[in-house]
Design an enzyme around this catalytic site. Sequence first.
Site, PDB file in Angstrom:
ATOM      1  N   PRO A  97       1.751 -12.453 -21.031  1.00 42.17           N
ATOM      2  CA  PRO A  97       1.818 -11.218 -20.225  1.00 42.17           C
ATOM      3  C   PRO A  97       0.512 -10.911 -19.504  1.00 42.17           C
ATOM      4  O   PRO A  97       0.476 -10.029 -18.647  1.00 42.17           O
ATOM      5  CB  PRO A  97       2.145 -10.134 -21.268  1.00 42.17           C
ATOM      6  CG  PRO A  97       1.713 -10.692 -22.581  1.00 42.17           C
ATOM      7  CD  PRO A  97       1.704 -12.189 -22.473  1.00 42.17           C
ATOM      8  N   HIS A 130      -1.503 -13.252 -28.388  1.00 42.09           N
ATOM      9  CA  HIS A 130      -2.920 -13.636 -28.359  1.00 42.09           C
ATOM     10  C   HIS A 130      -3.030 -15.070 -27.869  1.00 42.09           C
ATOM     11  O   HIS A 130      -2.015 -15.786 -27.836  1.00 42.09           O
ATOM     12  CB  HIS A 130      -3.544 -13.509 -29.762  1.00 42.09           C
ATOM     13  CG  HIS A 130      -2.742 -14.212 -30.827  1.00 42.09           C
ATOM     14  ND1 HIS A 130      -2.907 -15.543 -31.107  1.00 42.09           N
ATOM     15  CD2 HIS A 130      -1.742 -13.779 -31.637  1.00 42.09           C
ATOM     16  CE1 HIS A 130      -2.050 -15.893 -32.074  1.00 42.09           C
ATOM     17  NE2 HIS A 130      -1.332 -14.841 -32.400  1.00 42.09           N
ATOM     18  N   ASP A 155      -2.247 -22.346 -15.499  1.00 43.26           N
ATOM     19  CA  ASP A 155      -2.594 -23.671 -16.022  1.00 43.26           C
ATOM     20  C   ASP A 155      -3.037 -23.599 -17.487  1.00 43.26           C
ATOM     21  O   ASP A 155      -2.778 -24.512 -18.268  1.00 43.26           O
ATOM     22  CB  ASP A 155      -3.721 -24.283 -15.178  1.00 43.26           C
ATOM     23  CG  ASP A 155      -3.274 -24.540 -13.749  1.00 43.26           C
ATOM     24  OD1 ASP A 155      -2.105 -24.894 -13.546  1.00 43.26           O
ATOM     25  OD2 ASP A 155      -4.097 -24.353 -12.826  1.00 43.26           O
ATOM     26  N   THR A 199      -4.477 -20.053 -10.670  1.00 42.06           N
ATOM     27  CA  THR A 199      -4.589 -21.237  -9.811  1.00 42.06           C
ATOM     28  C   THR A 199      -3.243 -21.945  -9.685  1.00 42.06           C
ATOM     29  O   THR A 199      -2.861 -22.386  -8.612  1.00 42.06           O
ATOM     30  CB  THR A 199      -5.632 -22.231 -10.375  1.00 42.06           C
ATOM     31  OG1 THR A 199      -6.776 -21.517 -10.804  1.00 42.06           O
ATOM     32  CG2 THR A 199      -6.042 -23.253  -9.342  1.00 42.06           C
TER      33      THR A 199
END
Length: 502
Positions: A97, A130, A155, A199
């Site tokens: 999230p 986490h 990524d 990215t």
Amino acid sequence: MLPVPENCFVPISEIISVEETELNKKQRNIGKWQKMTKLHAFTVYYVKKARNHRWRCSDVTFWCVDEHLCNQWIQALKELLEMQKSRPKQLLVYINPYGGKRQGKRIYEQKVAPLFSLASISTDVVITEHANHAKDNLFEVNIYKYDGVVCVGGDGMFSEVMHGLIGRIQKDSGIDQNNPKASLVQCNIRIGIIPAGSTDCICYSTVGISDPVTSALHIIVGDCQPLDVSSVHHNNMFLKYSVSLLGYGFYGDILKDSEKKRWMGPMRYDYSGFKTFLSHHYYEGTIAYQPAKHTLGSPRDKDSCRTGCYICKKSEQQLAEQHKDCGLKHEEGEEEWKVIKGKFLAINAVNMSCACPRSPKGLSPAAHLADGSADLILVRKCSRFDFLRYLVRHTNQDDQFDFPFVDVYRVKSFQFTSKLSEDNESNVMDIGKKRFGQFCRDHPACCCNIVNSTWNCDGETLDSSAIEVRVHCQLMKLFARGIEENCKDEAAYSQNSAEQLL
Ligand SMILES: Nc1ncnc2c1ncn2[C@@H]1O[C@H](COP(=O)(O)OP(=O)(O)OP(=O)(O)O)[C@@H](O)[C@H]1O
Ligand SMILES: CCCCCCCCCCCCC/C=C/[C@@H](O)[C@H](CO)NC(=O)CCCCC
Ligand SMILES: [Ca+2]
């Protein structure tokens, strides 16, 4: 093939689903059908290919007066879809999230889940709480009941899922990841990437666009793209796997600086990129590499890796042959090593082009997704102006390797040792250097750094600067098909939805 309007045909493999269509009263009584008592219809949802590799879900409704004929069509099409064995039925989904612009959950719920449900794919969804949640979870769950794992994020999130899956398969097969020479077991559970990161280079380089709906459709139709994976070790200790960029110097420094600016979101890379460019640090070290002699291509090729790439197919055949002769001794260790010493602004090893929205042709435009090699790019000490010229060429059509200070090699393995660790190892470290701060005491203006840079491994920092890297040909698979050659007849794809009479 099913004919749809505008003389366009849709292969069965690109049909998403077929559903009986409930007609409302108004629809039943329109036009020339007014006099008829009842109409029957079914809707075919299919992949519509738009510009720039973007895919969309489109639909066409077929009307019919004969209920039996209508049902026969539905039945026949459903049977054809059932025969598409590479399509996933059950997926495990991990959503970060907090990746990119923090839109992962919304993107999944609004754009992806409705398509999965249309395609009758059932999902178990985990929203990560986490870092490393997805990776650790993959060591605990029964992964073998799933046809694939989907990661919603960037990524870094993909890297987590890949480490979880590859690590789990090695553990279950009794392979020790710490052994740099181990023959790793291929992971046949495909990973799907729903891009929601900063990215999204892996998604962009394997699909041609970073777009959640396009990626969801590649998952639904069951595409399969093998991918090379590099293992990274330090002193016989496993550090990480990499599929996109392993970068020391420029990209390592950008990453290290940008980690402190995560709150900026994707903008952090522009900020840290500019800062790192101005700092213009270079690093001294030694690289030893083994050239990739098995592969047909070269990094200076004009053609890029595209769907059905023959160079990657050739490597696949070689791999299958190797597996057949698995009892035979590997020649790998005996092949020649080339050694290069120097001062470098950047050392980049890429397993794929690393195309991304910032650089649509990537760091190495001719790198292959699945040829068992990486392109090792060495950018030597040069002026700031020359380095800028080099960077700018990542954004235009000019050849970024056509500079006297840039070298590129196609390799199957390499090792790097920084000057600093070489000095440390031979106990000749000049303690005085430390007292004079980070920069070279003899040449304060030369920007030569006496501290190490950091390795950027697919967007994660590595703790060691001395590393040993080996490319594992096609170690894993994605729900993708590589970048398709541009479709010439784009006009045929321009209609949104349609209706057709049988
Ligand atoms: N719930 C979470 N809280 C904090 N960190 C998480 C959580 N889930 C995953 N992560 C970590 O967040 C890191 C970054 O995530 P992600 O790759 O999705 O986004 P990004 O860094 O913005 O994009 P990119 O990697 O494309 O630059 C990953 O390395 C992952 O381990
Ligand atoms: C004057 C204009 C010059 C512009 C030059 C642009 C060159 C851009 C090349 C971008 C290459 C990205 C390679 C991919 C790396 C990813 O594994 C990694 C994780 O997401 N991203 C970064 O490290 C983030 C790296 C961000 C770099 C800016
Ligand atoms: Ca490759």
